[in-house]
Design a protein around this motif. Structure first.
Motif, PDB file in Angstrom:
ATOM      1  N   ASP A  53      -1.971 -12.550   0.158  1.00 20.00           N
ATOM      2  CA  ASP A  53      -2.621 -11.584   1.045  1.00 20.00           C
ATOM      3  C   ASP A  53      -3.235 -12.329   2.235  1.00 20.00           C
ATOM      4  O   ASP A  53      -4.439 -12.534   2.305  1.00 20.00           O
ATOM      5  CB  ASP A  53      -3.693 -10.806   0.271  1.00 20.00           C
ATOM      6  N   GLU A  63     -10.202 -11.921  -4.094  1.00 15.57           N
ATOM      7  CA  GLU A  63      -9.473 -12.564  -2.994  1.00 15.57           C
ATOM      8  C   GLU A  63     -10.224 -13.841  -2.648  1.00 15.57           C
ATOM      9  O   GLU A  63     -11.453 -13.809  -2.451  1.00 15.57           O
ATOM     10  CB  GLU A  63      -9.376 -11.634  -1.783  1.00 15.57           C
ATOM     11  N   ASP A 122     -12.816 -11.720   8.092  1.00 17.25           N
ATOM     12  CA  ASP A 122     -11.738 -11.801   7.114  1.00 17.25           C
ATOM     13  C   ASP A 122     -10.472 -12.264   7.842  1.00 17.25           C
ATOM     14  O   ASP A 122      -9.569 -11.478   8.095  1.00 17.25           O
ATOM     15  CB  ASP A 122     -11.545 -10.411   6.497  1.00 17.25           C
ATOM     16  N   GLU A 157     -10.806  -4.774  -6.117  1.00 16.51           N
ATOM     17  CA  GLU A 157     -10.949  -5.884  -5.162  1.00 16.51           C
ATOM     18  C   GLU A 157     -12.171  -5.637  -4.288  1.00 16.51           C
ATOM     19  O   GLU A 157     -12.357  -4.548  -3.756  1.00 16.51           O
ATOM     20  CB  GLU A 157      -9.700  -5.984  -4.285  1.00 16.51           C
ATOM     21  N   HIS A 209       0.872  -1.183   0.000  1.00 16.36           N
ATOM     22  CA  HIS A 209       0.000   0.000   0.000  1.00 16.36           C
ATOM     23  C   HIS A 209       0.904   1.227   0.000  1.00 16.36           C
ATOM     24  O   HIS A 209       2.012   1.178   0.553  1.00 16.36           O
ATOM     25  CB  HIS A 209      -0.826   0.101   1.280  1.00 16.36           C
ATOM     26  N   LYS A 218     -14.769  -6.887  -1.010  1.00 11.27           N
ATOM     27  CA  LYS A 218     -14.908  -7.682   0.229  1.00 11.27           C
ATOM     28  C   LYS A 218     -16.335  -7.488   0.707  1.00 11.27           C
ATOM     29  O   LYS A 218     -16.818  -6.371   0.764  1.00 11.27           O
ATOM     30  CB  LYS A 218     -13.886  -7.209   1.268  1.00 11.27           C
ATOM     31  N   THR A 258      -0.932  -0.560  -4.138  1.00  6.19           N
ATOM     32  CA  THR A 258      -2.356  -0.387  -3.854  1.00  6.19           C
ATOM     33  C   THR A 258      -2.559   0.838  -2.969  1.00  6.19           C
ATOM     34  O   THR A 258      -1.682   1.204  -2.201  1.00  6.19           O
ATOM     35  CB  THR A 258      -2.948  -1.675  -3.227  1.00  6.19           C
TER      36      THR A 258
HETATM   37  C1  GCO Z   1      -8.266  -7.383   3.266  1.00  5.55           C
HETATM   38  C2  GCO Z   1      -8.004  -6.802   1.940  1.00  5.55           C
HETATM   39  C3  GCO Z   1      -6.791  -6.034   1.834  1.00  5.55           C
HETATM   40  C4  GCO Z   1      -6.533  -5.637   0.403  1.00  5.55           C
HETATM   41  C5  GCO Z   1      -5.482  -4.634   0.365  1.00  5.55           C
HETATM   42  C6  GCO Z   1      -5.170  -4.235  -1.042  1.00  5.55           C
HETATM   43  O1  GCO Z   1      -8.035  -8.574   3.423  1.00  5.55           O
HETATM   44  O2  GCO Z   1      -8.717  -6.645   4.101  1.00  5.55           O
HETATM   45  O3  GCO Z   1      -7.793  -7.887   1.097  1.00  5.55           O
HETATM   46  O4  GCO Z   1      -5.735  -6.767   2.315  1.00  5.55           O
HETATM   47  O5  GCO Z   1      -6.170  -6.719  -0.378  1.00  5.55           O
HETATM   48  O6  GCO Z   1      -5.909  -3.568   1.111  1.00  5.55           O
HETATM   49  O7  GCO Z   1      -5.792  -3.071  -1.361  1.00  5.55           O
END
Ligand code: GCO
Ligand code: MN
Ligand code: MN
Length: 420
Positions: free
Chosen positions: A326, A256, A294, A218, A78, A220, A115
Motif C-alpha cells: 500500500d 500500516e 501519509d 486499519e 476497494h 491512520k 476493502t
Molecule cells: C491510506 C490508507 C488506505 C487504506 C485503504 C484500504 O494510506 O490512506 O492506507 O490506502 O489502506 O483505503 O482501506
C-alpha cells in the motif's frame, strides 16, 4: 551541458539504468512471497490537494496483467476502485466482478483482499457512522456488499479503513455514540459473512466459522480528518475487545507501517502488540517519515534498517499473512515507470530485506550475543540490585554490539566490505 535526452530515448534509458541496478528477482521467485498489489496504488494518478494528476488512468485488467508479468501473485482493491459508486449493488456490479474474475484467471493472479471505500464520496462527509440513520444504513449495505464481492472473488481478507470517522470541528460529535454506530457497520459485515459462508459450508469440515473471511481494521492517526476516533492499531485492538462487536473473533487488524510511524510510534512495537493479541492478520507495507503526512513511499526507501527489524520480528514470530504494498508511486514516476521501476523495485527491496532479516536471525554473532544477554551474569536468587547490575555490566555492552552488527549486515560489511 549534457545533451538532452529526447522523449523517444527516455524509456530505453530507464530500462538500461534499471537493468544496471541489478539485484532483481525473477517473477517466479517474487511469487513465492505472499505479496499483494493494490489496484489503487498501481492506478494512482499522482493527484493530491495541491497536485493535479500526472498519470493516465489504468484499468483493473491492465493492472492485473502487469502484476502477473512482474510476479505479484495477489491483487487487492476497494469496491469503488473498480465499480463506480452508482453501479454498486446493481447488475452492472455483477458484470464488472465477472470481468475481473476472468482477468484474474487469465493471468494467474488471485484476489486476496477487498476493502470498502468509506471516505471519498460526499455521502461520507460526516463519516461512515454519521448521525443520520440513512447514512449508517447505507454504510452497512456497503460493507455487506464488500463481503459479497470478497466471497465472489475468492478473497480471504476484508479491510476497513474508516477514513472519515472523526471530525474537523470539535463539539458536534458524541465519540462514544459514534463508536457504537461504527460497530454496527462491522457487525453487519460479519453477520453477512456468516450467512454467505454458511451457504458455502457443505465442503468444509471443521470449525463453526469455517469459510468466513478475516475482517481487518486499519487505523491512520490523522488525515483526512483532523481528529480521528480510532487513530492507532492499539485503538483498533481496544475497539475489537470493547464489547461493541458481536463477533470479535472474526475481527483483526491491518496495521500500516507508515500509519504507526506517523504518530511517533515504533512500528515494530505496534506490530508486536497486535501479534501477542493474535490479531495481526494483514499488513500494509510502505515507508515514510515520523509526524508527517501519509506519503506512502515504497518500502525500504526511507527506513531500511527499521524494516530489517520489522521483518526479523515477523519472521521469528511466524507471521503468515499478506504483505500488501500500500504505497504510492511518486508523482514524478510515469505510467511506464509504475510497472517498470516502481513495483518491481519495491518488491525486490522487500525480498532483499526479508532475506537480510533471515540472515540477521541466523547470524552467529547476534545469536551468541542474544543468548548471552538472556543467560545473564549472576545469581538468579540475588536480591541485591548493586550486585545484579555488576554481574551484568559487561554483558550489556552487547546491545550496542548487536546494533552495530545489524547495520553491518544491512550494508554487507559482515561479508568483508571495507573502504580504503
Ligand atoms: C491510506 C490508507 C488506505 C487504506 C485503504 C484500504 O494510506 O490512506 O492506507 O490506502 O489502506 O483505503 O482501506
Ligand atoms: Mn493502508
Ligand atoms: Mn498510508
Amino acid at each position: 551541458m549534457a545533451k538532452a535526452v529526447t522523449p523517444k530515448d527516455q524509456r530505453a534509458l530507464v530500462d538500461r539504468l534499471m537493468s544496471a541496478c541489478g539485484g532483481s528477482y525473477s517473477p517466479e521467485r517474487r511469487r513465492k512471497h505472499f505479496i499483494s498489489g493494490p489496484q489503487w496504488a498501481a492506478a494512482y494518478q499522482g493527484q493530491a490537494l495541491f497536485h493535479a494528476p500526472t498519470r493516465e488512468p489504468v484499468s483493473a485488467g491492465e493492472v492485473i496483467r502487469h502484476f502477473a508479468e512482474i510476479g505479484i501473485g495477489y491483487w487487492t482493491t476497494h469496491d469503488t476502485d473498480v465499480i463506480s459508486t452508482e453501479d454498486l449493488m446493481t447488475d452492472r456490479q455483477a458484470e464488472i466482478v465477472d470481468e475481473i474474475k476472468k482477468s484474474l484467471r487469465q493471468h494467474g493472479v488471485r484476489c486476496s483482499m477487498v476493502t470498502c471505500e468509506t471516505f471519498f464520496h460526499p455521502v461520507w462527509a460526516a463519516g461512515p457512522a454519521a448521525e443520520a440513520p440513512e447514512v449508517r444504513a447505507y454504510a452497512a449495505a456497503r460493507v455487506e456488499n464488500v463481503v459479497e464481492i470478497g466471497h465472489e472473488l475468492g478473497a480471504q481478507f476484508l479491510v476497513y479503513w474508516p477514513g472519515t470517522l472523526g471530525y474537523l470541528l470539535q463539539g458536534a460529535i458524541d465519540e462514544a455514540q459514534t463508536l457504537r454506530w461504527y460497530a454496527d457497520a462491522i457487525n453487519a459485515a460479519c453477520e453477512r459473512d456468516i450467512v454467505l459462508a454458511g451457504r458455502k459450508r457443505q465442503k468444509s469440515r471443521n470449525g463453526k466459522r469455517a469459510g468466513t473471511l478475516r475482517h481487518c481494521l486499519e487505523a491512520k492517526p490523522f488525515e483526512p480528518q483532523a481528529e480521528i476516533i480510532l487513530p492507532t492499531t492499539d485503538a483498533m485492538l481496544a475497539f475489537i475487545n470493547s464489547g461493541l462487536l458481536k463477533h470479535p473473533d472474526m475481527v483483526g487488524v491491518n496495521p500500516e507501517y507508515l500509519h504507526e510511524l506517523m504518530w511517533g510510534s515504533a512500528p515494530r512495537a505496534a506490530l508486536a502488540r497486535a501479534l501477542v493479541a493474535g490479531k495481526l492478520w494483514h499488513f500494509d507495507v510502505n515507508d515514510g517519515y515520523r509526524l508527517k503526512h501519509d506519503v506512502d513511499i515504497g518500502v525500504g526507501l526511507v527506513n531500511p534498517l527499521d524494516w530489517v527489524n520489522v521483518l526479523m520480528l515477523l519472521r521469528s514470530h511466524g507471521y503468515k499473512g499478506p504483505f500488501n504494498f500500500d504505497y504510492k508511486p511518486p508523482r514524478t514516476t510515469s505510467n511506464y515507470g509504475v510497472f517498470k521501476v516502481s513495483f518491481p523495485s519495491a518488491v525486490d527491496r522487500f525480498i532483499t530485506l526479508w532475506e537480510i532479516a533471515g540472515e540477521a536471525l541466523a547470524d552467529p554473532v547476534i545469536e551468541e550475543a542474544t543468548e548471552a544477554l538472556k543467560a545473564g551474569g549472576g545469581d538468579a536468587s540475588s536480591r541485591d540490585p548493586a550486585a545484579i547490575f555488576a554481574a551484568n555490566k559487561e554483558l550489556l555492552t552487547l546491545h550496542e554490539l548487536i546494533a552495530h552488527r545489524l547495520v553491518e549486515i544491512l550494508l554487507g560489511a559482515h561479508r568483508g566490505r571495507t573502504f580504503h
